[in-house]
Design a protein around this motif. Sequence first.
Motif, PDB file in Angstrom:
ATOM      1  N   VAL A 130       0.847  -1.191   0.000  1.00  0.00           N
ATOM      2  CA  VAL A 130       0.000   0.000   0.000  1.00  0.00           C
ATOM      3  C   VAL A 130       0.883   1.242   0.000  1.00  0.00           C
ATOM      4  O   VAL A 130       1.795   1.375   0.819  1.00  0.00           O
ATOM      5  N   ALA A 131       0.617   2.128  -0.964  1.00  0.00           N
ATOM      6  CA  ALA A 131       1.284   3.421  -1.042  1.00  0.00           C
ATOM      7  C   ALA A 131       0.201   4.496  -0.985  1.00  0.00           C
ATOM      8  O   ALA A 131      -0.986   4.189  -0.877  1.00  0.00           O
ATOM      9  N   PHE A 132       0.602   5.755  -1.090  1.00  0.00           N
ATOM     10  CA  PHE A 132      -0.370   6.829  -0.907  1.00  0.00           C
ATOM     11  C   PHE A 132      -0.393   7.793  -2.087  1.00  0.00           C
ATOM     12  O   PHE A 132       0.594   7.974  -2.803  1.00  0.00           O
ATOM     13  N   ALA A 145       5.952   1.571  -9.335  1.00  0.00           N
ATOM     14  CA  ALA A 145       4.623   0.995  -9.095  1.00  0.00           C
ATOM     15  C   ALA A 145       3.967   1.608  -7.865  1.00  0.00           C
ATOM     16  O   ALA A 145       2.744   1.631  -7.767  1.00  0.00           O
ATOM     17  N   VAL A 146       4.778   2.113  -6.917  1.00  0.00           N
ATOM     18  CA  VAL A 146       4.207   2.732  -5.718  1.00  0.00           C
ATOM     19  C   VAL A 146       4.365   4.257  -5.735  1.00  0.00           C
ATOM     20  O   VAL A 146       4.232   4.925  -4.711  1.00  0.00           O
ATOM     21  N   THR A 147       4.667   4.809  -6.911  1.00  0.00           N
ATOM     22  CA  THR A 147       4.754   6.253  -7.113  1.00  0.00           C
ATOM     23  C   THR A 147       3.481   6.729  -7.791  1.00  0.00           C
ATOM     24  O   THR A 147       3.065   6.168  -8.807  1.00  0.00           O
ATOM     25  N   GLY A 148       2.870   7.754  -7.233  1.00  0.00           N
ATOM     26  CA  GLY A 148       1.564   8.167  -7.720  1.00  0.00           C
ATOM     27  C   GLY A 148       1.574   9.143  -8.879  1.00  0.00           C
ATOM     28  O   GLY A 148       0.608   9.214  -9.636  1.00  0.00           O
ATOM     29  N   ASN A 149       2.628   9.931  -9.033  1.00  0.00           N
ATOM     30  CA  ASN A 149       2.653  11.019 -10.014  1.00  0.00           C
ATOM     31  C   ASN A 149       2.492  10.494 -11.432  1.00  0.00           C
ATOM     32  O   ASN A 149       3.334   9.758 -11.937  1.00  0.00           O
ATOM     33  N   TYR A 152       5.186  10.331 -14.428  1.00  0.00           N
ATOM     34  CA  TYR A 152       6.216   9.303 -14.529  1.00  0.00           C
ATOM     35  C   TYR A 152       5.671   7.935 -14.918  1.00  0.00           C
ATOM     36  O   TYR A 152       6.430   6.996 -15.108  1.00  0.00           O
ATOM     37  N   ARG A 153       4.346   7.827 -15.023  1.00  0.00           N
ATOM     38  CA  ARG A 153       3.742   6.508 -15.244  1.00  0.00           C
ATOM     39  C   ARG A 153       3.246   6.383 -16.679  1.00  0.00           C
ATOM     40  O   ARG A 153       2.620   7.286 -17.226  1.00  0.00           O
ATOM     41  N   SER A 159       4.513  -1.367 -14.072  1.00  0.00           N
ATOM     42  CA  SER A 159       3.865  -2.557 -13.531  1.00  0.00           C
ATOM     43  C   SER A 159       2.884  -2.115 -12.464  1.00  0.00           C
ATOM     44  O   SER A 159       3.269  -1.576 -11.432  1.00  0.00           O
ATOM     45  N   ARG A 160       1.609  -2.326 -12.722  1.00  0.00           N
ATOM     46  CA  ARG A 160       0.584  -1.899 -11.768  1.00  0.00           C
ATOM     47  C   ARG A 160       0.238  -2.999 -10.768  1.00  0.00           C
ATOM     48  O   ARG A 160      -0.547  -2.793  -9.853  1.00  0.00           O
ATOM     49  N   ALA A 161       0.816  -4.187 -10.972  1.00  0.00           N
ATOM     50  CA  ALA A 161       0.474  -5.314 -10.114  1.00  0.00           C
ATOM     51  C   ALA A 161       1.032  -5.116  -8.706  1.00  0.00           C
ATOM     52  O   ALA A 161       2.102  -4.540  -8.505  1.00  0.00           O
ATOM     53  N   ASN A 162       0.277  -5.607  -7.732  1.00  0.00           N
ATOM     54  CA  ASN A 162       0.744  -5.701  -6.352  1.00  0.00           C
ATOM     55  C   ASN A 162       1.020  -4.356  -5.693  1.00  0.00           C
ATOM     56  O   ASN A 162       1.877  -4.240  -4.823  1.00  0.00           O
TER      57      ASN A 162
END
Length: 426
Positions: A130-132, A145-149, A152-153, A159-162
């Motif tokens: 879990v990220a924010f 994958a745990v970066t929200g901006n 950059y995606r 990889s959006r998994a997990n």
Amino acid sequence: MRIFENLESEVRGYIRSFPTIFETSKGAILTDEQGNEYIDFFAGAGTLNYGHNNEHIQDALIEYLKKDGIVHGLDMATTAKKEFIQSFNETILKPRNLEYKLQFTGPTGTNAVETALKLARLVKGRSNIVAFTNGYHGLSQGSLAVTGNNEYRDESYISRANATFMPFDGYFDDINTLKYFRKFLNDGSSGVDLPAAVILETIQGEGGINIASKEWLQELESICREYDILLIVDDIQVGNGRSGDFFSFEFAGINPDMVTLSKSIGGGLPMALLLLKPDLDQWKPGEHTGTFRGNNLAFVASKVCLDNYWQNDDLSNAVFYKEKILKDKLQQIANKHKDDYTIDIRGRGLVYGFEVKNDKAIASQISEYSFNENLICETCGSDGQVVKFLPPLTISEEDLKEGLNRFEKAVDKLFEDKKNKLTKEF
């Protein structure tokens, strides 16, 4: 600048915001090839907390190299590593009643994040993290994958998994976002698998200077303990004294399971490490490795910084003192223009944001006008809508005030130009 345009990749970024060739630097001052001096309110994105060419670091490195000290040693034992570990334990961990083992990863922050995520999954036997919202943790695939901006995606490589995103503190204004998180954990049909870990920044730097409150952090830690979830604090940009305390989470009295450090921990040289509670150290020898996971020059630089700046509270007190100067001046500028612009000032320690709420595009223009006033400051936020302040922690009061005067001049000029343009149009 033509050589960079012709031969360097289009991926280059900061060079576009600050189009000059810098040649020398000292303290909070950058000097270009034409002799123009710029006050640095960016400090290598938080890498230069101790300023450019810090004399303590310079002297220690020169002495170490002249006596043929080990420069590269993989993860072998060296005198430089031994002395850094001892100093870090005695100066930072023990006084704060923190018990961590140190794992040296590849030399950048994203390496430390990748290591933390991999270890959390290994230890818990679960893959979800879990990220924010608005969090930034790096641009290698796991960290991304745990970066929200969204900047950059991209669907072609992310990889959006997990990875599951939850709302950060204040995301829904006055709503307690952790009630939302707890609801997902309690509902077996929410679609959110029990995570191995939660990862967060206590102060979201790239995300727009969003600050988690003491109460929110304490409740998050409580949730993690209740549900057997590891708590990872990413202190890469806002640790190492940036908030005033060495660790940004100290004020909340929480005890993360893992902490990622990089940027200024190396005294301006490449180094990243993961702090992990001893019971989590379940690696097999060589299970997570890398060629540059033991930068001996960074060990030397870091140790001399610990010895010179963290034996007492002088640096912390100086940061809090300078914070008041920074905050008060930014608020004064905001108040001056309150009839035309809604400006929000927020931050902690020497990381602050200046956001013009009714004009998202204006932050980049402020940065440009500031550069024309020989001041280096960058933008952050999901839309680049926040001007970010990250001066060296060791900046003199004189340079801090002069830099803020230059910022005020830049803002005044920009707002005046906009007003004149509007008048001409009508």
